[in-house]
Structure formats: C-alpha cells, structure tokens
Design a protein around this motif. Structure first.
Motif, short mmCIF file in Angstrom:
data_model
loop_
_atom_site.label_atom_id
_atom_site.label_comp_id
_atom_site.label_asym_id
_atom_site.label_seq_id
_atom_site.Cartn_x
_atom_site.Cartn_y
_atom_site.Cartn_z
N GLU A 160 -53.02 37.51 26.67
CA GLU A 160 -53.12 37.47 25.21
C GLU A 160 -52.95 36.03 24.73
OE1 GLU A 160 -50.16 40.23 23.88
OE2 GLU A 160 -51.60 41.85 23.84
N ILE A 161 -53.58 35.73 23.61
CA ILE A 161 -53.52 34.40 23.02
C ILE A 161 -52.50 34.43 21.90
CG2 ILE A 161 -54.83 32.67 21.73
CD1 ILE A 161 -57.35 33.81 23.16
N ALA A 162 -51.58 33.48 21.89
CA ALA A 162 -50.55 33.43 20.86
C ALA A 162 -51.14 32.88 19.56
CB ALA A 162 -49.39 32.54 21.31
N CYS A 163 -50.59 33.31 18.45
CA CYS A 163 -50.99 32.84 17.13
C CYS A 163 -50.77 31.32 17.05
CB CYS A 163 -50.15 33.56 16.07
SG CYS A 163 -50.37 32.93 14.41
N CYS A 194 -47.61 30.76 14.06
CA CYS A 194 -46.21 31.07 14.34
C CYS A 194 -45.85 30.96 15.82
CB CYS A 194 -45.86 32.47 13.83
SG CYS A 194 -46.64 33.83 14.75
N GLN A 195 -46.83 31.03 16.69
CA GLN A 195 -46.62 30.96 18.15
C GLN A 195 -45.73 32.09 18.67
OE1 GLN A 195 -48.12 28.72 20.31
NE2 GLN A 195 -49.30 28.17 18.51
N ILE A 213 -41.35 34.12 24.48
CA ILE A 213 -41.17 33.18 23.38
C ILE A 213 -39.82 33.46 22.76
CG2 ILE A 213 -42.05 32.41 21.15
CD1 ILE A 213 -44.83 33.17 22.12
N LEU A 214 -39.01 32.43 22.62
CA LEU A 214 -37.67 32.58 22.05
C LEU A 214 -37.68 32.07 20.62
CD1 LEU A 214 -34.67 33.23 22.47
CD2 LEU A 214 -34.37 30.89 23.29
N GLU A 215 -37.33 32.95 19.70
CA GLU A 215 -37.26 32.57 18.29
C GLU A 215 -35.93 31.89 18.04
OE1 GLU A 215 -37.25 34.82 14.03
OE2 GLU A 215 -38.39 35.70 15.64
N ASN A 216 -35.95 30.66 17.61
CA ASN A 216 -34.74 29.86 17.46
C ASN A 216 -33.74 30.45 16.48
OD1 ASN A 216 -35.60 28.00 19.31
ND2 ASN A 216 -36.55 26.68 17.78
N GLU A 217 -34.19 30.95 15.35
CA GLU A 217 -33.29 31.40 14.30
C GLU A 217 -32.51 32.65 14.69
OE1 GLU A 217 -35.87 31.83 11.01
OE2 GLU A 217 -36.29 29.70 10.88
N THR A 218 -33.16 33.60 15.33
CA THR A 218 -32.49 34.87 15.63
C THR A 218 -32.23 35.06 17.12
OG1 THR A 218 -34.58 36.04 15.83
CG2 THR A 218 -33.57 35.98 13.63
N ASN A 225 -61.28 27.59 13.07
CA ASN A 225 -60.16 26.70 12.78
C ASN A 225 -58.84 27.17 13.40
OD1 ASN A 225 -59.90 28.90 11.11
ND2 ASN A 225 -59.22 27.74 9.35
N GLY A 226 -58.83 28.27 14.14
CA GLY A 226 -57.62 28.71 14.81
C GLY A 226 -57.58 30.22 15.03
N ASP A 227 -56.61 30.64 15.81
CA ASP A 227 -56.41 32.05 16.13
C ASP A 227 -55.08 32.48 15.52
OD1 ASP A 227 -58.70 31.79 17.76
OD2 ASP A 227 -57.46 31.14 19.43
N TYR A 228 -55.07 33.61 14.79
CA TYR A 228 -53.92 33.98 14.00
C TYR A 228 -53.53 35.45 14.20
CZ TYR A 228 -55.30 29.72 11.65
OH TYR A 228 -55.64 28.42 11.38
N CYS A 229 -52.24 35.73 14.07
CA CYS A 229 -51.77 37.11 13.98
C CYS A 229 -52.07 37.58 12.56
CB CYS A 229 -50.28 37.23 14.31
SG CYS A 229 -49.17 36.45 13.12
N ILE A 230 -52.00 38.87 12.34
CA ILE A 230 -52.35 39.41 11.02
C ILE A 230 -51.43 38.89 9.92
CG2 ILE A 230 -51.02 41.55 11.26
CD1 ILE A 230 -54.49 41.24 9.66
N ASP A 231 -50.13 38.72 10.21
CA ASP A 231 -49.19 38.24 9.20
C ASP A 231 -49.51 36.82 8.76
OD1 ASP A 231 -47.80 40.67 9.26
OD2 ASP A 231 -46.50 39.97 10.89
#
Length: 51
Positions: free
Chosen positions: A18-21, A24-25, A3-8, A35-41
């Motif tokens: 593993e399942i992505a959040c 934030c993906q 996964i490429l983060e556009n900003e940085t 209602n969804g799968d989430y990372c802790i943040d």
C-alpha cells in the motif's frame, strides 16, 4: 511498514504493497492524483476547505 504517530504514540500498520498518504503519512492512500496520493481525510481537507 509501521508508522508511529508522535502525539499519541499510536502505531498504524500499512501493508507493504500500500502507498502511504503524501499529506499525513499515516493512512493508506485511496486517491491518486498527479500532484500526490492522499487518504480520504486529507483529500477532503485539501479540496473542501470550507466544509
């Protein structure tokens, strides 16, 4: 999966099983809800908006 983060332009590796959040993906999901799968943040941001 990469996964490429556009900003940085930072890449994060998420293993194939593993399942992505859903929010934030970028990070692997650690909390699984109807209602969804989430990372802790993202989970903390969604559930504790005043913190």
């Amino acid at each position: 999966m990469q996964i490429l983060e556009n900003e940085t332009q930072k890449k994060e590796e998420i293993a194939g099983n593993e399942i992505a959040c859903n929010q934030c993906q970028k990070k692997p999901a650690e909390i699984f809800q109807v209602n969804g799968d989430y990372c802790i943040d993202c989970w903390q941001a969604l559930t504790h908006t005043n913190a």
